[in-house]
Design a protein around this motif. Structure first.
Motif, PDB file in Angstrom:
ATOM      1  N   THR A 157       0.838  -1.211   0.000  1.00 24.86           N
ATOM      2  CA  THR A 157       0.000   0.000   0.000  1.00 24.86           C
ATOM      3  C   THR A 157       0.868   1.255   0.000  1.00 24.86           C
ATOM      4  N   ASP A 158       1.901   1.233   0.841  1.00 23.75           N
ATOM      5  CA  ASP A 158       2.807   2.390   0.892  1.00 23.75           C
ATOM      6  C   ASP A 158       3.527   2.589  -0.436  1.00 23.75           C
ATOM      7  N   LEU A 159       3.906   1.486  -1.082  1.00 22.83           N
ATOM      8  CA  LEU A 159       4.587   1.569  -2.369  1.00 22.83           C
ATOM      9  C   LEU A 159       3.669   2.182  -3.424  1.00 22.83           C
ATOM     10  N   LYS A 160       2.417   1.780  -3.439  1.00 24.50           N
ATOM     11  CA  LYS A 160       1.447   2.329  -4.399  1.00 24.50           C
ATOM     12  C   LYS A 160       1.248   3.820  -4.191  1.00 24.50           C
ATOM     13  N   ASN A 161       1.354   4.258  -2.926  1.00 25.37           N
ATOM     14  CA  ASN A 161       1.158   5.671  -2.591  1.00 25.37           C
ATOM     15  C   ASN A 161       2.471   6.462  -2.542  1.00 25.37           C
ATOM     16  N   ASN A 162       3.583   5.808  -2.984  1.00 25.15           N
ATOM     17  CA  ASN A 162       4.908   6.451  -2.926  1.00 25.15           C
ATOM     18  C   ASN A 162       5.236   6.944  -1.516  1.00 25.15           C
ATOM     19  N   ASN A 163       4.834   6.170  -0.528  1.00 29.14           N
ATOM     20  CA  ASN A 163       5.026   6.562   0.865  1.00 29.14           C
ATOM     21  C   ASN A 163       6.200   5.793   1.476  1.00 29.14           C
ATOM     22  N   VAL A 164       7.253   6.516   1.834  1.00 27.31           N
ATOM     23  CA  VAL A 164       8.419   5.889   2.472  1.00 27.31           C
ATOM     24  C   VAL A 164       8.257   6.044   3.974  1.00 27.31           C
ATOM     25  N   LYS A 165       8.043   4.924   4.659  1.00 26.84           N
ATOM     26  CA  LYS A 165       7.700   4.969   6.079  1.00 26.84           C
ATOM     27  C   LYS A 165       8.537   3.973   6.872  1.00 26.84           C
ATOM     28  N   PHE A 166       9.087   4.439   7.992  1.00 24.61           N
ATOM     29  CA  PHE A 166       9.830   3.543   8.868  1.00 24.61           C
ATOM     30  C   PHE A 166       8.890   2.498   9.455  1.00 24.61           C
ATOM     31  N   ILE A 167       9.438   1.319   9.725  1.00 27.08           N
ATOM     32  CA  ILE A 167       8.671   0.270  10.400  1.00 27.08           C
ATOM     33  C   ILE A 167       8.720   0.557  11.894  1.00 27.08           C
ATOM     34  N   GLY A 168       7.560   0.742  12.505  1.00 26.99           N
ATOM     35  CA  GLY A 168       7.528   1.043  13.935  1.00 26.99           C
ATOM     36  C   GLY A 168       7.930   2.474  14.233  1.00 26.99           C
ATOM     37  N   ASP A 169       8.647   2.657  15.329  1.00 29.10           N
ATOM     38  CA  ASP A 169       9.052   3.981  15.801  1.00 29.10           C
ATOM     39  C   ASP A 169      10.273   4.489  15.014  1.00 29.10           C
ATOM     40  N   PRO A 170      10.141   5.613  14.289  1.00 31.40           N
ATOM     41  CA  PRO A 170      11.276   6.139  13.517  1.00 31.40           C
ATOM     42  C   PRO A 170      12.515   6.379  14.374  1.00 31.40           C
ATOM     43  N   GLN A 171      12.314   6.904  15.577  1.00 29.81           N
ATOM     44  CA  GLN A 171      13.438   7.182  16.478  1.00 29.81           C
ATOM     45  C   GLN A 171      14.222   5.908  16.767  1.00 29.81           C
ATOM     46  N   LYS A 172      13.521   4.827  17.071  1.00 27.96           N
ATOM     47  CA  LYS A 172      14.161   3.547  17.391  1.00 27.96           C
ATOM     48  C   LYS A 172      14.883   2.981  16.173  1.00 27.96           C
ATOM     49  N   ARG A 173      14.234   3.054  15.017  1.00 24.75           N
ATOM     50  CA  ARG A 173      14.833   2.528  13.781  1.00 24.75           C
ATOM     51  C   ARG A 173      16.122   3.266  13.437  1.00 24.75           C
ATOM     52  N   ILE A 174      16.110   4.582  13.617  1.00 24.51           N
ATOM     53  CA  ILE A 174      17.289   5.397  13.291  1.00 24.51           C
ATOM     54  C   ILE A 174      18.424   5.115  14.260  1.00 24.51           C
TER      55      ILE A 174
END
Length: 418
Positions: A157-174
């Motif tokens: 769904t995110d790919l279809k909407n060109n949406n780049v989104k972190f999995i879960g909490d962005p702070q934790k992922r970074i």
């Protein structure tokens, strides 16, 4: 009448013959699944190849996630036509190569401990847990050998909407790996999507973490960004432009991209010309960049020669005029085309008309080849040795000066005088 371009036909072919139907790939998956029940999923495609398949783009790299360990993979393929390369055993990765086909196989894993640069991992057989450790939802889409999608993070769904989104909490992922900030920037430029407020805040709070990452890893990501077709449109997004500059302050001439767009199609803009356009200035910024990131000697020499010639053409009005064929011979046409581009983006006084006329002259000019070699000199009485090269250089210089002409008698005279 339909305009069936080559690219359009290729897209149709990709739809009718998806990459996963390749015979070698089917063999790989069959080999991986040997000794397992049919209902057990041992391997799936993941990452860029799945994204590109869903977007109907050309697939260049193929990654496969598997429940098997590296030792088990190596054992299964030891008597096959595939060459096995230990590319990242400590990260659970091996590479299989057969002809032009190159596959990276990585064991499913979860992060046990991270420090912003590296992760201590535990190998698992849980596809859901493996997806949760990945960076973005669009990179956690799995595809089996039959074309069935497994999408635990709703990445399709995110790919279809060109949406780049972190999995879960962005702070934790970074915080797990600060390189993800640069990867996030790359995917945002690629898909031209907006940035959520929480993600923006998390990135700004963690920018200093990039200093912990090796320059080699950063340079690899930077080159991937510069290779994007729409990087040339970076200035269209104030946020992405600001973020890029904060990470790469050496690129302080991003406004030149606007001039570049006037003369180049995005598909024509190479990484090297972008480096030249954005780095070469009166402060020799390209030299600092080359030292900081320890770039290849080939790229370093390319930038140095363009910088040197850019200064030279400011003083020598004959460079693209009377001396054009000479300079094409001493450099090459591609170099002069790039120099013309660099001159245009570097100077607002250099008009589009002047740029176009110079480009036309470069393209229409003759390309000369030096017709004399050492054999000819030996046939005319010279002995082999260092003197041979020196005489050849004297002849070449006179040949160039005389408009790429020199008589046989004159060659003999030069030989006798040396």
């Amino acid at each position: 009448m339909f305009d069936l371009s080559i690219n359009f036909i290729k897209k149709i072919k990709r739809n009718l013959f998806p990459f996963y139907r390749d015979k070698k790939l089917k063999f790989v998956f069959k080999t991986l699944h040997e000794s397992f029940a049919k209902d057990i999923v041992v391997a799936r495609f993941v990452g860029g190849c799945v994204r590109k398949y869903l977007a109907n783009e050309i697939i260049d790299d193929i990654d496969i996630a598997t429940t098997l360990s590296t030792n088990e993979i190596k054992e299964k393929f030891k008597n096959t036509d595939f060459k096995i390369i230990d590319t990242g055993i400590k990260h659970g990765t091996v590479t299989l190569v057969s002809g032009r086909l190159k596959l990276e196989l990585t064991t499913l894993r979860k992060d046990v401990q991270t420090d912003g640069r590296h992760a201590k991992v535990e190998y698992i057989d849980d596809w859901q847990l493996d997806s949760e450790r990945r960076d973005f939802t669009i990179n956690a889409i799995y595809l089996d050998i039959n074309g069935k999608i497994f999408d635990p993070q709703m990445g399709v769904t995110d790919l279809k909407n060109n949406n780049v989104k972190f999995i879960g909490d962005p702070q934790k992922r970074i915080e797990e790996d600060y390189l993800r900030i640069i990867r996030f920037l790359r995917f945002k430029i690629m898909y031209n999507s907006k940035v959520e407020h929480t993600t923006s805040q998390a990135i700004k709070l963690n920018l200093n973490g990039i200093k912990k990452i090796s320059k080699e890893r950063i340079l690899v990501e930077l080159f991937k960004i510069l290779d994007l077709k729409n990087f040339i449109n970076l200035n269209d997004s104030e946020y992405l432009k600001e973020l890029f500059y904060l990470i790469f302050p050496e690129f302080d001439s991003l406004e030149r991209l606007e001039r570049l767009k006037k003369i180049c199609d995005p598909s024509q803009v190479s990484r090297d010309i972008l480096l030249a356009v954005l780095l070469i200035d009166e402060k020799n910024n390209h030299e600092y960049f080359a030292h900081k990131y320890n770039i290849s000697n080939q790229t370093k020499e390319y930038l140095n020669l363009l910088a040197k010639d850019l200064k030279f053409i400011k003083k020598n009005k004959n460079f693209f005029d009377k001396d054009l064929e000479k300079n094409i011979y001493l450099r090459n046409k591609n170099h002069l085309i790039n120099l013309n581009i660099l001159n245009f983006v570097n100077s607002s006084k250099y008009t589009f008309k002047e740029f176009s006329e110079t480009l036309k002259k470069i393209l229409q000019s003759k390309t000369h080849s030096f017709p004399i070699d050492g054999k000819l000199l030996i046939q005319n009485g010279m002995k082999e040795g260092s003197a041979l090269g020196k005489v050849l250089k004297v002849i070449e210089d006179e040949w160039i000066t005389n408009g790429f002409k020199i008589s046989k008698d004159r060659i003999k005279e030069i030989i006798k005088s040396n």
